[in-house]
Enzyme design. Structure first.
Site, PDB file in Angstrom:
ATOM      1  N   ILE A  42     -29.828 128.761  60.478  1.00 29.16           N
ATOM      2  CA  ILE A  42     -30.422 129.576  61.356  1.00 29.16           C
ATOM      3  C   ILE A  42     -31.331 130.903  60.546  1.00 29.16           C
ATOM      4  O   ILE A  42     -32.085 131.517  61.150  1.00 29.16           O
ATOM      5  CB  ILE A  42     -29.644 130.336  62.382  1.00 29.16           C
ATOM      6  CG1 ILE A  42     -28.641 131.151  61.604  1.00 29.16           C
ATOM      7  CG2 ILE A  42     -29.029 129.637  63.305  1.00 29.16           C
ATOM      8  CD1 ILE A  42     -27.856 132.391  62.497  1.00 29.16           C
ATOM      9  N   ASP A  82     -30.793 130.853  50.455  1.00 31.39           N
ATOM     10  CA  ASP A  82     -30.099 130.737  49.122  1.00 31.39           C
ATOM     11  C   ASP A  82     -30.626 131.839  48.145  1.00 31.39           C
ATOM     12  O   ASP A  82     -29.714 132.254  47.415  1.00 31.39           O
ATOM     13  CB  ASP A  82     -30.458 129.314  48.701  1.00 31.39           C
ATOM     14  CG  ASP A  82     -30.082 128.174  50.000  1.00 31.39           C
ATOM     15  OD1 ASP A  82     -29.228 128.829  50.606  1.00 31.39           O
ATOM     16  OD2 ASP A  82     -30.379 127.164  49.767  1.00 31.39           O
TER      17      ASP A  82
HETATM   18  C1  GLA Z   1     -30.023 124.880  52.783  1.00 31.19           C
HETATM   19  C2  GLA Z   1     -31.487 125.661  52.913  1.00 31.19           C
HETATM   20  C3  GLA Z   1     -31.146 126.915  53.530  1.00 31.19           C
HETATM   21  C4  GLA Z   1     -30.441 126.861  54.758  1.00 31.19           C
HETATM   22  C5  GLA Z   1     -29.313 126.222  54.635  1.00 31.19           C
HETATM   23  C6  GLA Z   1     -28.699 125.572  56.062  1.00 31.19           C
HETATM   24  O1  GLA Z   1     -29.251 125.469  52.030  1.00 31.19           O
HETATM   25  O2  GLA Z   1     -31.763 125.577  51.786  1.00 31.19           O
HETATM   26  O3  GLA Z   1     -32.275 127.685  53.590  1.00 31.19           O
HETATM   27  O4  GLA Z   1     -31.369 126.505  55.799  1.00 31.19           O
HETATM   28  O5  GLA Z   1     -29.692 124.811  53.960  1.00 31.19           O
HETATM   29  O6  GLA Z   1     -27.973 127.049  56.667  1.00 31.19           O
END
Ligand code: GLA
Length: 388
Positions: free
Chosen positions: A35, A174
């Site tokens: 999300i 992240d």
């Molecule tokens: C990956 C992406 C994040 C996020 C997650 C799912 O880690 O890099 O930006 O979208 O998936 O929550």
């Protein structure tokens, strides 16, 4: 990780002493999955697994970088004269992307570095080894060139590298989780406004166990982009009725109306996940405030069910691990973490039961999937630091 071993390795690779050593963490997301790109709330934390960088300044404008994880690639060399993406430069493209955007933003980086990099985040495990490397490089440059770069600026720059330089369409979670990591805190981040709060996160008597499916996940090749466009399509339909910028501005009370507007059943399920997951994040942070770990765990379980049934990003390996975890005694909750399609899950387990938990879950996983899972007890650590 034994830092002195890495420093010795630096000497044997570059035939000189290193000047400084750095570390940037990886991350797990506790709740709020898929999300960040739907304007939702996410609740990740930095972990003590991560990426080390041992460096020394050069007087010319060359960069020479060596990864102790990919020793077969030997030293990779590039210079400030050409920071364009080059597939032969392999993992060093992450470093080049950071340098390119730092310079474009007006930061003064005009000499090179010798660098030894080592990561102890299992490769392809979904614990954000690439964001860890981006944020590590931001920290190295900030300290080695005395730049003024805030943690939020580093997070945004890292995301730009991922999206525009590497070409992976990921969200903001992240890099924020890593750049703003704080020991024993989780980060409640509103991805719509980028407002955030570091919330104390201590699980009295419990540990977070990271469970690795050992099924590699490749974000770029996965169905990640497909999910994003399904959400965008649902949003476009809803915007004819609702004055919203993102799916997560809606709440559970809107679901009936959403189902009549978004008639495509797949798109409806994707929107339903986004909306209900956002509600679960709010409930989970409230549960923590009230010290109600049981409710917190139940919300984690509900998040996995929604990711499995509505968002369809789990797959048999993650479902097997999480399903086995749910059956164990002393488990408050378990769910996949990160993008899904393989990678890792987390479980919150009673400290007295962790050995049995690991043994039993691994046995069941092996029986169902045919190979073993790996387990790590997570500690919640700080963001990027210079370690000496
Ligand atoms: C990956 C992406 C994040 C996020 C997650 C799912 O880690 O890099 O930006 O979208 O998936 O929550």
């Amino acid at each position: 990780m034994d830092l002195s071993l890495l420093q010795q390795k630096f000497i044997s690779v570059f035939k000189k002493d290193s000047e400084a050593s750095f570390f940037a963490p990886g991350r797990v997301n506790l709740i709020g999955e898929h999300i960040d790109y739907n304007g939702g709330l996410v609740f990740p934390c930095a972990i003590t697994l991560g990426t080390y960088g041992i460096v020394s300044k050069r007087s010319d404008n060359k960069f020479r970088a060596y990864s102790a994880n990919f020793e077969n690639l030997d030293i990779i060399e590039f210079s400030l004269d050409d920071l364009s993406y080059n597939k032969d430069h392999n993992w060093c493209n992450y470093l080049k992307g950071v340098l390119k955007y730092l310079r474009e933003a007006g930061h003064n980086v005009d000499t090179g570095l010798d660098m030894l990099i080592f990561g102890n985040i299992p490769n392809g495990s979904g614990l954000s080894s690439s964001a860890s490397l981006e944020i590590l490089m931001c920290k190295i440059c900030t300290d080695m060139y005395a730049l003024t770069l805030s943690s939020v600026e580093a997070a945004l720059l890292g995301k730009k590298v991922e999206n525009e330089y590497i070409g992976v369409n990921s969200g903001i979670m992240d890099q924020f989780a890593i750049a703003l990591g704080k020991e024993n805190h989780a980060l409640l981040l509103d991805c719509n406004t980028q407002e955030y709060k570091q919330i104390p996160f201590r699980l009295e008597g419990y540990s977070i166990i990271i469970m690795n499916t050992n099924k590699r996940r490749e974000l770029a090749d996965s169905k990640y982009n497909e999910r994003r466009s399904e959400c965008e399509s649902a949003l476009a339909k809803l915007q004819k009725t609702f004055d919203i910028r993102a799916l997560c501005e809606l709440n559970d009370d809107n679901l009936d109306e959403v189902s009549s507007i978004v008639s495509d059943p797949i798109e409806f399920k994707r929107a339903k996940h986004a909306i209900t997951e956002n509600t679960r994040v709010i409930a989970a942070t409230k549960a923590l405030e009230n010290n109600d770990l049981t409710l917190f765990g139940k919300l984690l379980n509900a998040s996995h069910v929604s990711l499995r049934d509505d968002y369809e990003v789990t797959g048999k390996e993650l479902d097997a691990l999480v399903g086995a975890a749910w059956e164990e005694e002393g488990v408050l909750g378990a769910r996949m973490t990160g993008a899904g399609f393989g990678g890792c899950a987390i479980a919150i387990v009673d400290n007295g039961k962790t050995d049995d938990f690991i043994k039993n879950v691994n046995q069941k996983y092996l029986k169902e999937i045919g190979y073993e899972a790996s387990f790590y007890i997570a500690s919640i650590g700080n963001g990027p630091t210079q370690i000496n």
